[in-house]
Design a protein around this motif. Structure first.
Motif, PDB file in Angstrom:
ATOM      1  N   ALA A   1      -8.073  -9.181  -1.705  1.00 41.74           N
ATOM      2  CA  ALA A   1      -8.265 -10.455  -1.542  1.00 41.74           C
ATOM      3  C   ALA A   1      -7.375 -11.487  -2.311  1.00 41.74           C
ATOM      4  CB  ALA A   1      -9.685 -10.777  -2.261  1.00 41.74           C
ATOM      5  N   ASP A   2      -6.388 -11.125  -3.317  1.00 44.06           N
ATOM      6  CA  ASP A   2      -5.440 -12.065  -3.858  1.00 44.06           C
ATOM      7  C   ASP A   2      -4.301 -11.696  -2.987  1.00 44.06           C
ATOM      8  OD1 ASP A   2      -4.644  -9.159  -4.564  1.00 44.06           O
ATOM      9  OD2 ASP A   2      -4.301  -9.552  -6.644  1.00 44.06           O
ATOM     10  N   GLY A   3      -4.103 -11.148  -1.878  1.00 45.29           N
ATOM     11  CA  GLY A   3      -3.054 -11.085  -0.909  1.00 45.29           C
ATOM     12  C   GLY A   3      -1.949  -9.739  -1.372  1.00 45.29           C
ATOM     13  N   GLN A   4      -2.331  -9.176  -2.350  1.00 49.59           N
ATOM     14  CA  GLN A   4      -1.383  -8.058  -2.980  1.00 49.59           C
ATOM     15  C   GLN A   4      -1.899  -6.623  -2.221  1.00 49.59           C
ATOM     16  OE1 GLN A   4       1.251  -8.748  -4.903  1.00 49.59           O
ATOM     17  NE2 GLN A   4       0.910 -10.715  -4.395  1.00 49.59           N
ATOM     18  N   LEU A   5      -0.799  -6.016  -2.074  1.00 47.58           N
ATOM     19  CA  LEU A   5      -1.306  -4.408  -1.967  1.00 47.58           C
ATOM     20  C   LEU A   5      -1.735  -3.725  -2.897  1.00 47.58           C
ATOM     21  CD1 LEU A   5       1.508  -3.287   0.767  1.00 47.58           C
ATOM     22  CD2 LEU A   5      -0.542  -3.795   1.366  1.00 47.58           C
ATOM     23  N   SER A   6      -2.689  -2.849  -2.896  1.00 50.13           N
ATOM     24  CA  SER A   6      -2.955  -1.958  -4.161  1.00 50.13           C
ATOM     25  C   SER A   6      -1.806  -1.199  -4.295  1.00 50.13           C
ATOM     26  CB  SER A   6      -4.111  -1.522  -4.160  1.00 50.13           C
ATOM     27  OG  SER A   6      -4.168  -0.189  -3.204  1.00 50.13           O
ATOM     28  N   PRO A   7      -1.531  -0.606  -5.349  1.00 54.36           N
ATOM     29  CA  PRO A   7      -0.449   0.336  -5.609  1.00 54.36           C
ATOM     30  C   PRO A   7      -0.715   1.727  -4.910  1.00 54.36           C
ATOM     31  CG  PRO A   7      -0.837  -0.875  -7.704  1.00 54.36           C
ATOM     32  CD  PRO A   7      -1.950  -1.097  -6.751  1.00 54.36           C
ATOM     33  N   LYS A   8      -1.872   2.091  -4.640  1.00 51.51           N
ATOM     34  CA  LYS A   8      -2.004   3.389  -3.961  1.00 51.51           C
ATOM     35  C   LYS A   8      -1.940   3.075  -2.662  1.00 51.51           C
ATOM     36  CE  LYS A   8      -4.299   5.559  -7.854  1.00 51.51           C
ATOM     37  NZ  LYS A   8      -5.350   6.457  -8.444  1.00 51.51           N
ATOM     38  N   VAL A   9      -2.571   2.027  -2.051  1.00 52.56           N
ATOM     39  CA  VAL A   9      -2.389   1.702  -0.517  1.00 52.56           C
ATOM     40  C   VAL A   9      -0.822   1.583  -0.504  1.00 52.56           C
ATOM     41  CG1 VAL A   9      -2.605  -0.115   1.242  1.00 52.56           C
ATOM     42  CG2 VAL A   9      -4.474   0.577  -0.182  1.00 52.56           C
ATOM     43  N   ALA A  10      -0.011   1.000  -1.194  1.00 54.75           N
ATOM     44  CA  ALA A  10       1.397   0.852  -0.689  1.00 54.75           C
ATOM     45  C   ALA A  10       2.188   2.049  -0.778  1.00 54.75           C
ATOM     46  CB  ALA A  10       1.889  -0.080  -1.849  1.00 54.75           C
ATOM     47  N   ALA A  11       1.606   3.098  -1.703  1.00 53.02           N
ATOM     48  CA  ALA A  11       2.229   4.455  -1.664  1.00 53.02           C
ATOM     49  C   ALA A  11       1.969   4.978  -0.408  1.00 53.02           C
ATOM     50  CB  ALA A  11       1.788   5.268  -3.041  1.00 53.02           C
TER      51      ALA A  11
ATOM     52  N   GLN B   1     -16.155   0.331   9.976  1.00 52.60           N
ATOM     53  CA  GLN B   1     -15.572  -1.264  10.062  1.00 52.60           C
ATOM     54  C   GLN B   1     -16.971  -1.980   9.645  1.00 52.60           C
ATOM     55  OE1 GLN B   1     -13.828  -1.447  13.683  1.00 52.60           O
ATOM     56  NE2 GLN B   1     -12.434   0.363  13.445  1.00 52.60           N
ATOM     57  N   HIS B   2     -16.634  -3.041   8.781  1.00 50.13           N
ATOM     58  CA  HIS B   2     -17.791  -3.826   8.566  1.00 50.13           C
ATOM     59  C   HIS B   2     -16.995  -5.261   8.331  1.00 50.13           C
ATOM     60  CE1 HIS B   2     -20.434  -0.523   7.635  1.00 50.13           C
ATOM     61  NE2 HIS B   2     -19.314  -0.039   6.891  1.00 50.13           N
ATOM     62  N   ASP B   3     -18.010  -6.172   8.431  1.00 48.31           N
ATOM     63  CA  ASP B   3     -17.765  -7.682   8.361  1.00 48.31           C
ATOM     64  C   ASP B   3     -16.961  -7.996   7.173  1.00 48.31           C
ATOM     65  OD1 ASP B   3     -18.457  -8.204  11.057  1.00 48.31           O
ATOM     66  OD2 ASP B   3     -20.438  -9.006  10.383  1.00 48.31           O
ATOM     67  N   CYS B   4     -15.699  -8.516   7.050  1.00 46.47           N
ATOM     68  CA  CYS B   4     -15.021  -9.030   5.823  1.00 46.47           C
ATOM     69  C   CYS B   4     -15.825  -9.897   4.916  1.00 46.47           C
ATOM     70  CB  CYS B   4     -13.644  -9.265   6.147  1.00 46.47           C
ATOM     71  SG  CYS B   4     -12.605  -9.713   4.645  1.00 46.47           S
ATOM     72  N   LYS B   5     -15.974  -9.884   3.709  1.00 41.96           N
ATOM     73  CA  LYS B   5     -16.601 -10.655   2.684  1.00 41.96           C
ATOM     74  C   LYS B   5     -15.728 -11.530   2.160  1.00 41.96           C
ATOM     75  CE  LYS B   5     -20.452  -7.519   2.148  1.00 41.96           C
ATOM     76  NZ  LYS B   5     -21.287  -6.984   1.406  1.00 41.96           N
ATOM     77  N   GLY B   6     -14.106 -10.969   2.262  1.00 48.08           N
ATOM     78  CA  GLY B   6     -13.139 -12.002   1.561  1.00 48.08           C
ATOM     79  C   GLY B   6     -13.038 -11.998   0.181  1.00 48.08           C
ATOM     80  N   THR B   7     -13.393 -10.503  -0.351  1.00 48.98           N
ATOM     81  CA  THR B   7     -13.358 -10.265  -1.808  1.00 48.98           C
ATOM     82  C   THR B   7     -12.864  -8.788  -1.751  1.00 48.98           C
ATOM     83  OG1 THR B   7     -15.540  -9.483  -1.835  1.00 48.98           O
ATOM     84  CG2 THR B   7     -15.017 -11.788  -2.632  1.00 48.98           C
ATOM     85  N   CYS B   8     -11.830  -8.524  -0.719  1.00 53.82           N
ATOM     86  CA  CYS B   8     -11.039  -7.260  -0.639  1.00 53.82           C
ATOM     87  C   CYS B   8     -10.621  -6.445  -1.817  1.00 53.82           C
ATOM     88  CB  CYS B   8     -10.365  -7.184   0.563  1.00 53.82           C
ATOM     89  SG  CYS B   8     -10.627  -8.042   1.949  1.00 53.82           S
ATOM     90  N   ASN B   9     -10.905  -5.285  -2.085  1.00 53.75           N
ATOM     91  CA  ASN B   9     -10.314  -4.393  -3.163  1.00 53.75           C
ATOM     92  C   ASN B   9     -10.262  -2.992  -2.553  1.00 53.75           C
ATOM     93  OD1 ASN B   9      -9.501  -3.440  -5.638  1.00 53.75           O
ATOM     94  ND2 ASN B   9     -11.179  -3.484  -6.538  1.00 53.75           N
ATOM     95  N   TRP B  10      -9.189  -2.685  -2.144  1.00 56.53           N
ATOM     96  CA  TRP B  10      -9.047  -1.481  -1.544  1.00 56.53           C
ATOM     97  C   TRP B  10      -8.529  -0.205  -2.630  1.00 56.53           C
ATOM     98  CZ3 TRP B  10     -10.189  -0.405   3.430  1.00 56.53           C
ATOM     99  CH2 TRP B  10     -10.395  -1.301   4.169  1.00 56.53           C
ATOM    100  N   GLY B  11      -9.258   0.750  -2.463  1.00 54.82           N
ATOM    101  CA  GLY B  11      -8.951   2.005  -3.369  1.00 54.82           C
ATOM    102  C   GLY B  11      -9.107   3.354  -2.498  1.00 54.82           C
ATOM    103  N   PRO B  12      -8.743   4.403  -3.220  1.00 56.41           N
ATOM    104  CA  PRO B  12      -8.710   5.666  -2.472  1.00 56.41           C
ATOM    105  C   PRO B  12     -10.119   6.213  -2.579  1.00 56.41           C
ATOM    106  CG  PRO B  12      -7.527   5.821  -4.474  1.00 56.41           C
ATOM    107  CD  PRO B  12      -7.750   4.393  -4.210  1.00 56.41           C
ATOM    108  N   THR B  13     -10.494   7.063  -1.648  1.00 59.81           N
ATOM    109  CA  THR B  13     -11.847   7.831  -2.015  1.00 59.81           C
ATOM    110  C   THR B  13     -11.300   9.357  -2.192  1.00 59.81           C
ATOM    111  OG1 THR B  13     -12.124   8.324   0.524  1.00 59.81           O
ATOM    112  CG2 THR B  13     -12.981   6.221  -0.391  1.00 59.81           C
ATOM    113  N   ASP B  14     -12.382  10.256  -2.165  1.00 56.95           N
ATOM    114  CA  ASP B  14     -12.093  11.656  -2.335  1.00 56.95           C
ATOM    115  C   ASP B  14     -11.959  12.264  -1.069  1.00 56.95           C
ATOM    116  OD1 ASP B  14     -12.371  11.501  -5.163  1.00 56.95           O
ATOM    117  OD2 ASP B  14     -14.386  11.927  -5.205  1.00 56.95           O
TER     118      ASP B  14
END
Length: 70
Positions: free
Chosen positions: A49-59, A7-20
């Motif tokens: 950051a654009d308010g959208q769920l990434s497709p992989k997070v949504a799945a 958990q780290h301080d948010c920078k407001g430029t979020c882009n979530w994706g899966p890891t291995d």
């Protein structure tokens, strides 16, 4: 849970994706900006950051819905 999530301080430029990585058989996701982590075991759902769920997070959320305590 197998380990604490980062958990780290948010920078407001979020882009979530899966890891291995997986914890308790759940995919670990990471924010490419601040490197915070999330799994679908969490009650919250990360948005980019654009308010959208990434497709992989949504799945992942669809496969593991949040249980309401209401």
């Amino acid at each position: 849970m197998g380990r604490d999530l980062a958990q780290h301080d948010c920078k407001g430029t979020c882009n979530w994706g899966p890891t291995d990585e997986r914890i308790d058989d759940l995919q670990v996701f990471e924010c490419a900006s601040c490197r915070s982590e999330w799994t679908p075991a969490q009650a919250w759902t990360p948005r980019n950051a654009d308010g959208q769920l990434s497709p992989k997070v949504a799945a992942a959320r669809a496969e593991n819905p949040v249980q309401s305590s209401w």
